[in-house]
Enzyme design. Structure first.
Site, short mmCIF file in Angstrom:
data_model
loop_
_atom_site.label_atom_id
_atom_site.label_comp_id
_atom_site.label_asym_id
_atom_site.label_seq_id
_atom_site.Cartn_x
_atom_site.Cartn_y
_atom_site.Cartn_z
CE1 TYR A 192 -2.58 -6.46 -1.01
CE2 TYR A 192 -0.93 -4.63 -1.19
CZ TYR A 192 -2.05 -5.10 -1.00
OH TYR A 192 -3.18 -4.02 -0.68
CG ASP A 223 -1.88 -1.03 1.10
OD1 ASP A 223 -2.00 -1.84 0.26
OD2 ASP A 223 -2.72 -1.35 2.15
CG ASN A 281 -6.66 -8.57 3.50
OD1 ASN A 281 -6.26 -8.00 4.80
ND2 ASN A 281 -6.19 -8.12 2.56
CG ASN A 327 -6.14 -7.93 8.41
OD1 ASN A 327 -5.77 -7.57 9.69
ND2 ASN A 327 -6.00 -6.86 7.36
#
Length: 767
Positions: free
Chosen positions: A361, A308, A416, A451
């Site tokens: 990623y 990011d 995620n 996450n």
């Protein structure tokens, strides 16, 4: 007696008469007890488990035999289990001189010494004590020699022994009098070497209390990794050069100790990519100093994250050093990672392998950056990968093979899910789905870190299922795993907790809405009966479901003592209660209208509109997409657009298509390309007299737009122009007009994205 920390207690399959507490040293099993049958449940599901007999009562006097070096945490866990189950006396001894006077003997350790193994086999009659896999264990409970009961918990290592005690805690069956131990043989080990979670979300970081509670939860569920990487911890990302304040370092030291106690590796991550000069000796030393401060309080695992960020090189020094490389960003990042690996990780004996997240990623294929990154980064560095997509609906072995062939480094999945930082007004409480069982080192995957959500306590519900999957993916059943999670987390509040979880179920990984799926046929039956003038029987069934929804919040608040959880979900509970009330009011209004009771209908309509206003004032959302259409029909009549043919100027991607704006579900949407002149149109199928349109906008809404109508799809008339919308739900009324086609014509977007609409609804005049 209850063991408060156990998470899927073995269930009684028969009812038992009240038992008597036995005197110390007396072991007695009645004829009735020997005929009892108990269903044993363990989470995560072991690789092999067999019930070899009925079992026996847990005696209030037990012997505990350990060896030199038996894991201290395992000993502590077992003693806590004894205390919670009513054991009054523990006779402790060492394998060198075991004391076997108690009627029930526990053997706890690794027992790799041949003489120790021989002793256990002679005393217990257990023949197989061979544990071959890291983190693995054997747990056997049986009637041994001399009328004694023996429970052997033997681990491959300290972690395996600890995990064996976690399993044993689940085997204890609570009863009146004395608890019960079933006779079982368990041989167990994990599939994934690394199994954990990463606090890697944007938004307010977890509290110190949250993290301590998480680490205990991970240990109980056989998770062995926690990565500290909260994006909005300033010292992790923006102020990465600055040392942590001493009080924060002390907190991290406490977390490291808690992690060690629970056999969790604590990884400290730094994200310097926004401001670092990759070639700078001074910046490298700042990283080393930061890591050294963590090393000094016990951290042994480190990560440097480069996700990011803008990969372009900012500093003149970096452009001069790496600008001629075929891919300057990859070359610069590899230079930094390799130097940190050489000058810190490899100079600190006992340090774990360095972990990184590359800038690319989540992409589906190779990129010039990925190719160069793979070539230059030292082979022992572990690469984290989210699957294909930031929030990947599926992660397959084929995906892993493809990405491993690109990076040529061991992959650690950064999953995620159930993270909600990209949608802070949602909870994702469904089980983990869409992950292949074969994501193993054979396919380049050495583990997975989930996450979680910003809501730490609430995250434990789906994290339970993640732990289940990681330990034994081939036995993993998402629905069954979620049931066991809810029984552990909710206890006696299981039923209302399930209703609440079902209302916050759907996510990017699944399209399911269990509450909506249950309500939808009842609603369809209700409206069909309403049109047939025989609505009461179906109304009763629908009212019963709405009452259940309304009462869920009060039941959870009254039955659950988990204050942190209740605080985290408070606005969602309030909204759920309002939905239940609104549902009741809508049904009662329809009944009054059909009975021509104008006064009662008006009263219920006023109550319904007030409830819907209150619902709209709570920004948090539940996955109850079917209810919006139900309320619309109750108030406005039939939504003429639902299920009709929609067309649009464009779609942002092929899964955000125009039909999703007319499917009657507020959790699906259409999204356009990123220009102002975009439109969405619905063909009502015939000409109607219409006077109302409702647009339910996603965050990417139209600041300015027109509502246009047409009878033939060629000649258009403007019936409404909006010049300053604030998004949300726009209810648009206009004089009745004849139309077959209705269009939202965009004029100006409110964001840099396109136009995005959950539902485009059209109504005729409602009597």
């Amino acid at each position: 007696m209850a063991i408060g920390k156990s998470f899927a207690k073995a269930a009684l399959s028969v009812s038992l008469a009240a038992g008597l507490v036995l005197p110390l040293g007396v072991q007695s099993t009645s004829a009735q007890e020997t005929s009892m049958s108990y269903a044993v449940s363990v989470s995560p599901i072991p690789k092999f488990m067999e019930q070899t007999g009925k079992g026996f009562p847990l005696n209030p006097k037990v012997g505990l035999v350990t060896e030199d070096g038996t894991d201290p945490s395992a000993i502590e866990e077992l003693k806590q289990a004894f205390k919670a189950a009513g054991v009054k006396k523990i006779i402790e001894s060492n394998m060198k001189n075991p004391d076997l006077q108690a009627p029930m003997i526990f053997w706890l350790g690794e027992f790799s010494d041949a003489a120790e193994v021989k002793t256990i086999k002679e005393k217990t009659g257990i023949t197989d004590l061979n544990v071959t896999s890291k983190d693995g264990y054997i747990l056997t409970s049986k009637q041994g020699k001399e009328a004694k009961k023996h429970i052997v918990i033997s681990g491959k290592d300290g972690a395996g022994t600890f995990y064996g005690t976690q399993t044993f805690k689940q085997l204890i069956i609570e009863r009146q009098g004395t608890d019960w131990i079933p006779e079982v043989e368990i041989k167990d080990y994990p599939t994934m070497p690394i199994r954990g979670a990463i606090e890697g979300f944007y938004g307010k970081p977890w509290s110190h209390e949250d993290r301590l509670s998480q680490l205990e939860f991970y240990g109980e569920h056989k998770m062995n990794s926690f990565i500290y990487a909260p994006k909005d911890d300033p010292y992790h990302r923006e102020k990465w050069r600055e040392p942590y304040p001493q009080e924060k370092i002390a907190e991290i030291g406490e977390l490291v100790k808690a992690a060690h106690k629970n056999h969790v590796t604590f990884t400290f991550a730094i994200s310097p990519g926004n401001t670092i000069t990759y070639s700078s000796d001074q910046d490298l030393q700042a990283l080393i100093n930061k890591a050294q401060a963590m090393w000094d309080v016990g951290v042994r695992s480190f990560a440097l994250y480069l996700d990011d960020i803008d990969p372009n090189l900012r500093s003149p020094e970096d452009r001069a050093k790496f600008g001629s490389d075929v891919n300057p960003p990859a070359a610069a990042q590899a230079y930094l990672l390799n130097r940190f690996n050489d000058q810190f990780i490899k100079t600190h004996p006992g340090a774990e392998r360095l972990i990184t997240v590359p800038t690319d990623y989540y992409q589906a294929g190779t990129t010039p950056y990925r190719t160069r990154f793979a070539q230059l980064v030292q082979p022992d560095v572990v690469v984290q990968w989210t699957g294909i997509g930031v929030v990947a609906p599926t992660i397959t072995t084929a995906d892993a093979d493809k990405i491993h062939d690109i990076f040529k480094h061991d992959l650690l999945i950064w999953d995620n899910y159930p993270v909600n930082d990209f949608n802070r007004n949602r909870l994702f409480l469904g089980p983990l789905v869409g992950r292949d069982a074969g994501l193993t080192p054979d396919h380049g995957v050495i583990g997975l870190t989930a996450n979680p959500m910003n809501e730490a306590e609430t995250s434990k519900i789906p994290l339970f299922t993640v732990a289940d999957y990681m330990w034994n993916p081939r036995a993993y059943d998402p629905a069954d795993s979620l049931e066991r999670s809810l029984k552990e987390f909710g206890g006696t509040a299981y039923e209302p907790l399930k209703t609440f979880v079902d209302s916050s179920y759907s996510s990017n990984l699944n399209g399911s809405e269990p509450v909506s799926e249950k309500l939808k046929p009842l609603i369809e039956q209700f409206w069909a009966a309403y049109d047939a003038k025989n609505v009461q029987p179906t109304a009763d069934a629908l009212l019963s479901e709405f009452l259940k929804i309304k009462n869920t919040s009060a039941q959870l608040r009254g039955m659950m003592g988990n204050k942190n959880f209740l605080d985290e979900v408070d606005p969602y509970l309030k909204k759920l209660e309002l939905y239940g009330s609104a549902g009741e009011e809508a049904v009662k209004m329809a009944l009054a209208e059909q009975a021509n009771d104008a006064q009662a209908a008006a009263e219920q309509r006023a109550l319904l509109k007030n409830s819907l206003k209150e619902i709209g004032n709570i920004p948090q959302n539940l996955s109850l997409g079917v209810l919006s259409a139900f309320f619309d029909r109750a108030i406005n009549g039939v939504n003429l657009a639902e299920g009709k043919i929609a067309t649009a100027s464009s779609s942002e991607v092929d899964w955000l298509t125009q039909d999703l704006a007319v499917d009657g579900n507020d959790n699906t949407r259409w999204a356009s390309l990123y220009t102002d002149n975009q439109w969405l149109m619905v063909d009502l199928g015939q000409v109607y007299s219409i006077n109302k349109v409702i647009l339910s906008w996603e965050a990417a809404y139209g600041k300015q737009y027109k509502i246009q109508v047409s009878k033939d799809g060629s000649q258009w008339t403007d019936v409404y122009t909006e010049l300053n919308s604030n998004g949300g739900i726009n209810e648009i009324e206009f004089p009745s007009t004849e139309a077959r086609y209705v269009k939202m014509q965009g004029i100006k977007r409110a964001t840099s994205w396109g136009y995005s609409i959950y539902e485009f609804k059209v109504f005729n005049v409602h009597n």
